[in-house]
Design a protein around this motif. Sequence first.
Motif, PDB file in Angstrom:
ATOM      1  N   PHE A  53       1.418  13.928  -3.676  1.00  0.00           N
ATOM      2  CA  PHE A  53       0.493  12.922  -4.196  1.00  0.00           C
ATOM      3  C   PHE A  53       0.889  11.538  -3.693  1.00  0.00           C
ATOM      4  O   PHE A  53       2.062  11.195  -3.619  1.00  0.00           O
ATOM      5  CB  PHE A  53       0.492  12.916  -5.723  1.00  0.00           C
ATOM      6  CG  PHE A  53      -0.396  11.856  -6.321  1.00  0.00           C
ATOM      7  CD1 PHE A  53      -1.770  12.047  -6.393  1.00  0.00           C
ATOM      8  CD2 PHE A  53       0.138  10.657  -6.787  1.00  0.00           C
ATOM      9  CE1 PHE A  53      -2.598  11.062  -6.932  1.00  0.00           C
ATOM     10  CE2 PHE A  53      -0.676   9.673  -7.325  1.00  0.00           C
ATOM     11  CZ  PHE A  53      -2.055   9.879  -7.392  1.00  0.00           C
ATOM     12  N   ASP A  54      -0.089  10.732  -3.349  1.00  0.00           N
ATOM     13  CA  ASP A  54       0.157   9.365  -2.899  1.00  0.00           C
ATOM     14  C   ASP A  54      -0.880   8.458  -3.535  1.00  0.00           C
ATOM     15  O   ASP A  54      -2.088   8.653  -3.361  1.00  0.00           O
ATOM     16  CB  ASP A  54       0.047   9.289  -1.370  1.00  0.00           C
ATOM     17  CG  ASP A  54       0.572   7.979  -0.800  1.00  0.00           C
ATOM     18  OD1 ASP A  54       0.737   7.021  -1.576  1.00  0.00           O
ATOM     19  OD2 ASP A  54       0.800   7.918   0.419  1.00  0.00           O
ATOM     20  N   CYS A  55      -0.420   7.457  -4.273  1.00  0.00           N
ATOM     21  CA  CYS A  55      -1.350   6.520  -4.917  1.00  0.00           C
ATOM     22  C   CYS A  55      -1.642   5.318  -4.036  1.00  0.00           C
ATOM     23  O   CYS A  55      -2.437   4.454  -4.398  1.00  0.00           O
ATOM     24  CB  CYS A  55      -0.817   6.065  -6.268  1.00  0.00           C
ATOM     25  SG  CYS A  55       0.513   4.835  -6.171  1.00  0.00           S
ATOM     26  N   PHE A  56      -0.979   5.223  -2.865  1.00  0.00           N
ATOM     27  CA  PHE A  56      -1.159   4.099  -1.940  1.00  0.00           C
ATOM     28  C   PHE A  56      -0.895   2.748  -2.611  1.00  0.00           C
ATOM     29  O   PHE A  56      -1.541   1.754  -2.316  1.00  0.00           O
ATOM     30  CB  PHE A  56      -2.570   4.120  -1.336  1.00  0.00           C
ATOM     31  CG  PHE A  56      -2.855   5.327  -0.496  1.00  0.00           C
ATOM     32  CD1 PHE A  56      -2.427   5.389   0.825  1.00  0.00           C
ATOM     33  CD2 PHE A  56      -3.539   6.413  -1.020  1.00  0.00           C
ATOM     34  CE1 PHE A  56      -2.675   6.507   1.611  1.00  0.00           C
ATOM     35  CE2 PHE A  56      -3.791   7.540  -0.240  1.00  0.00           C
ATOM     36  CZ  PHE A  56      -3.367   7.594   1.079  1.00  0.00           C
ATOM     37  N   GLY A  57       0.041   2.746  -3.555  1.00  0.00           N
ATOM     38  CA  GLY A  57       0.397   1.501  -4.219  1.00  0.00           C
ATOM     39  C   GLY A  57      -0.498   1.126  -5.384  1.00  0.00           C
ATOM     40  O   GLY A  57      -0.317   0.052  -5.973  1.00  0.00           O
ATOM     41  N   ALA A  58      -1.445   1.991  -5.730  1.00  0.00           N
ATOM     42  CA  ALA A  58      -2.363   1.676  -6.828  1.00  0.00           C
ATOM     43  C   ALA A  58      -1.642   1.583  -8.171  1.00  0.00           C
ATOM     44  O   ALA A  58      -1.968   0.749  -9.016  1.00  0.00           O
ATOM     45  CB  ALA A  58      -3.467   2.727  -6.903  1.00  0.00           C
ATOM     46  N   GLY A  59      -0.647   2.442  -8.376  1.00  0.00           N
ATOM     47  CA  GLY A  59       0.046   2.480  -9.660  1.00  0.00           C
ATOM     48  C   GLY A  59       0.716   1.175 -10.004  1.00  0.00           C
ATOM     49  O   GLY A  59       0.550   0.647 -11.114  1.00  0.00           O
ATOM     50  N   GLN A  60       1.458   0.622  -9.050  1.00  0.00           N
ATOM     51  CA  GLN A  60       2.141  -0.641  -9.362  1.00  0.00           C
ATOM     52  C   GLN A  60       1.174  -1.812  -9.439  1.00  0.00           C
ATOM     53  O   GLN A  60       1.407  -2.779 -10.162  1.00  0.00           O
ATOM     54  CB  GLN A  60       3.254  -0.937  -8.356  1.00  0.00           C
ATOM     55  CG  GLN A  60       2.817  -1.270  -6.950  1.00  0.00           C
ATOM     56  CD  GLN A  60       3.069  -0.103  -5.988  1.00  0.00           C
ATOM     57  OE1 GLN A  60       3.082   1.052  -6.405  1.00  0.00           O
ATOM     58  NE2 GLN A  60       3.263  -0.409  -4.721  1.00  0.00           N
ATOM     59  N   ARG A  61       0.062  -1.751  -8.715  1.00  0.00           N
ATOM     60  CA  ARG A  61      -0.898  -2.850  -8.806  1.00  0.00           C
ATOM     61  C   ARG A  61      -1.549  -2.873 -10.187  1.00  0.00           C
ATOM     62  O   ARG A  61      -1.736  -3.942 -10.779  1.00  0.00           O
ATOM     63  CB  ARG A  61      -1.960  -2.737  -7.718  1.00  0.00           C
ATOM     64  CG  ARG A  61      -2.888  -3.954  -7.693  1.00  0.00           C
ATOM     65  CD  ARG A  61      -3.713  -4.028  -6.444  1.00  0.00           C
ATOM     66  NE  ARG A  61      -4.396  -5.301  -6.323  1.00  0.00           N
ATOM     67  CZ  ARG A  61      -5.142  -5.655  -5.276  1.00  0.00           C
ATOM     68  NH1 ARG A  61      -5.277  -4.835  -4.251  1.00  0.00           N
ATOM     69  NH2 ARG A  61      -5.731  -6.833  -5.241  1.00  0.00           N
ATOM     70  N   ILE A  62      -1.885  -1.704 -10.700  1.00  0.00           N
ATOM     71  CA  ILE A  62      -2.465  -1.630 -12.041  1.00  0.00           C
ATOM     72  C   ILE A  62      -1.465  -2.143 -13.074  1.00  0.00           C
ATOM     73  O   ILE A  62      -1.798  -2.955 -13.946  1.00  0.00           O
ATOM     74  CB  ILE A  62      -2.882  -0.183 -12.370  1.00  0.00           C
ATOM     75  CG1 ILE A  62      -4.046   0.259 -11.489  1.00  0.00           C
ATOM     76  CG2 ILE A  62      -3.245  -0.052 -13.850  1.00  0.00           C
ATOM     77  CD1 ILE A  62      -4.355   1.736 -11.583  1.00  0.00           C
ATOM     78  N   THR A  63      -0.229  -1.661 -12.970  1.00  0.00           N
ATOM     79  CA  THR A  63       0.791  -2.025 -13.949  1.00  0.00           C
ATOM     80  C   THR A  63       1.125  -3.508 -13.901  1.00  0.00           C
ATOM     81  O   THR A  63       1.144  -4.190 -14.934  1.00  0.00           O
ATOM     82  CB  THR A  63       2.070  -1.192 -13.716  1.00  0.00           C
ATOM     83  OG1 THR A  63       1.749   0.209 -13.773  1.00  0.00           O
ATOM     84  CG2 THR A  63       3.115  -1.511 -14.769  1.00  0.00           C
ATOM     85  N   GLN A  64       1.378  -4.015 -12.689  1.00  0.00           N
ATOM     86  CA  GLN A  64       1.861  -5.387 -12.548  1.00  0.00           C
ATOM     87  C   GLN A  64       0.759  -6.429 -12.509  1.00  0.00           C
ATOM     88  O   GLN A  64       0.936  -7.540 -13.009  1.00  0.00           O
ATOM     89  CB  GLN A  64       2.722  -5.504 -11.281  1.00  0.00           C
ATOM     90  CG  GLN A  64       3.926  -4.591 -11.259  1.00  0.00           C
ATOM     91  CD  GLN A  64       4.881  -4.835 -12.419  1.00  0.00           C
ATOM     92  OE1 GLN A  64       5.026  -5.964 -12.885  1.00  0.00           O
ATOM     93  NE2 GLN A  64       5.526  -3.776 -12.881  1.00  0.00           N
ATOM     94  N   LEU A 108       0.822  -1.208   0.000  1.00  0.00           N
ATOM     95  CA  LEU A 108       0.000   0.000   0.000  1.00  0.00           C
ATOM     96  C   LEU A 108       0.855   1.256   0.000  1.00  0.00           C
ATOM     97  O   LEU A 108       0.378   2.353   0.283  1.00  0.00           O
ATOM     98  CB  LEU A 108      -0.943  -0.005   1.220  1.00  0.00           C
ATOM     99  CG  LEU A 108      -1.880  -1.211   1.298  1.00  0.00           C
ATOM    100  CD1 LEU A 108      -2.701  -1.176   2.575  1.00  0.00           C
ATOM    101  CD2 LEU A 108      -2.807  -1.270   0.071  1.00  0.00           C
ATOM    102  N   GLU A 109       2.135   1.085  -0.324  1.00  0.00           N
ATOM    103  CA  GLU A 109       3.056   2.200  -0.475  1.00  0.00           C
ATOM    104  C   GLU A 109       3.462   2.292  -1.939  1.00  0.00           C
ATOM    105  O   GLU A 109       3.691   1.276  -2.596  1.00  0.00           O
ATOM    106  CB  GLU A 109       4.298   1.993   0.389  1.00  0.00           C
ATOM    107  CG  GLU A 109       4.009   1.927   1.878  1.00  0.00           C
ATOM    108  CD  GLU A 109       5.212   1.460   2.666  1.00  0.00           C
ATOM    109  OE1 GLU A 109       6.318   1.378   2.074  1.00  0.00           O
ATOM    110  OE2 GLU A 109       5.047   1.168   3.858  1.00  0.00           O
ATOM    111  N   ALA A 110       3.547   3.493  -2.446  1.00  0.00           N
ATOM    112  CA  ALA A 110       3.919   3.679  -3.845  1.00  0.00           C
ATOM    113  C   ALA A 110       5.312   3.135  -4.128  1.00  0.00           C
ATOM    114  O   ALA A 110       6.260   3.415  -3.394  1.00  0.00           O
ATOM    115  CB  ALA A 110       3.856   5.160  -4.201  1.00  0.00           C
TER     116      ALA A 110
END
Length: 258
Positions: free
Chosen positions: A72-83, A13-15
Motif C-alpha cells: 500500500f502507498d498513500c503517496f504522502g496523503a496520510g501525513q498531509r491529512i494529519t499535519q 509525495l512519499e509516505a
Amino acid sequence: MTVRTDRPEMARLEADCSRCAALCCVAPAFAKSSDFAVDKPAGQACRNLADDFRCRIHEDLPARGFQGCVVFDCFGAGQRITQETFGGRDWRGAPEIAGAMFATLPVMRQLHELLWLLTEALQLDEARRLHPELRTARDEIDALAAGTADELRGLDVDAYRKKVVPLLRRVSELARAGAGRRRPDHSGAHLIGRRFRGADLRGASFRGALLIGADLRDADLRRADFTGADLRGADLRGADLTGALFLTAAQLRAARTA
C-alpha cells in the motif's frame, strides 16, 4: 531496480508514517485473503496497531499474512491529512474528528497519486512541450488537496482524473516514442502468469495491466509505462527497468526483484 526518491519535489509525495496518525491502519476495510490475514471493518484499528501509531509486526508483515500492507502507498496523503488538514490532531486524542479524518483519506490519496504522476511526468525531457500543461494541472490538484476536510470530502475526484489521464497518456506516447517502432500495447491486458522472460518490451504500455505472477526475468523494459499496473508476484529479476515510466516503489515491493 529502484525508483527515484531523492528529488526534493517528491519528498512530500512519499509516505512518512512518523508524521501520520496511522490512517491507513484504521480507515480502510479489508477482507481475509492472500493479502490480509484477518477481516477488518472500516474505521476500526488494525489489531496490530500500537498506542504510538506504529505497527507491532512491521518487520514481519509478509510472513504474518499482511502483504497488502507492504504494497500500500498513500503517496504522502496520510501525513498531509494529519499535519495540514487537521493541524496535527489525531483521531485518538480528538475522537470527534475520527470520522472526518478517515473519510478524507481515500480522497487525499487519489489527489496525491495524481500529483505524483504529474510530478514524474515533469521530469521527462521528451514531454517538454507539455510541461506548461502539466504544471497547471499539478498546481490545480495541489490547491484542491489544500482544502478543508469538508471541501475534500465533497470533491468529485473522478472528474479531475478524467482531465489529467489524457494528458499523462500524451506524455507516455512522447516518452516511449524513442524506444523503437515496436512498442507493444498491453494497456489493460490480463497478463496473469504470462511468460515474458527475455522479451523485448522496450516502450511497451502496461497501463492498468494485470501482471500478477508474470515472468519478466531478464526482459528489456526500458521506457515501459507501468501506470496502475498490478505487479503482485511478478518476477522482475534481471529485468532492465532503465527509464521505466510511472513505476512506483509500492509496485516494486509487490514484485519479486531479488
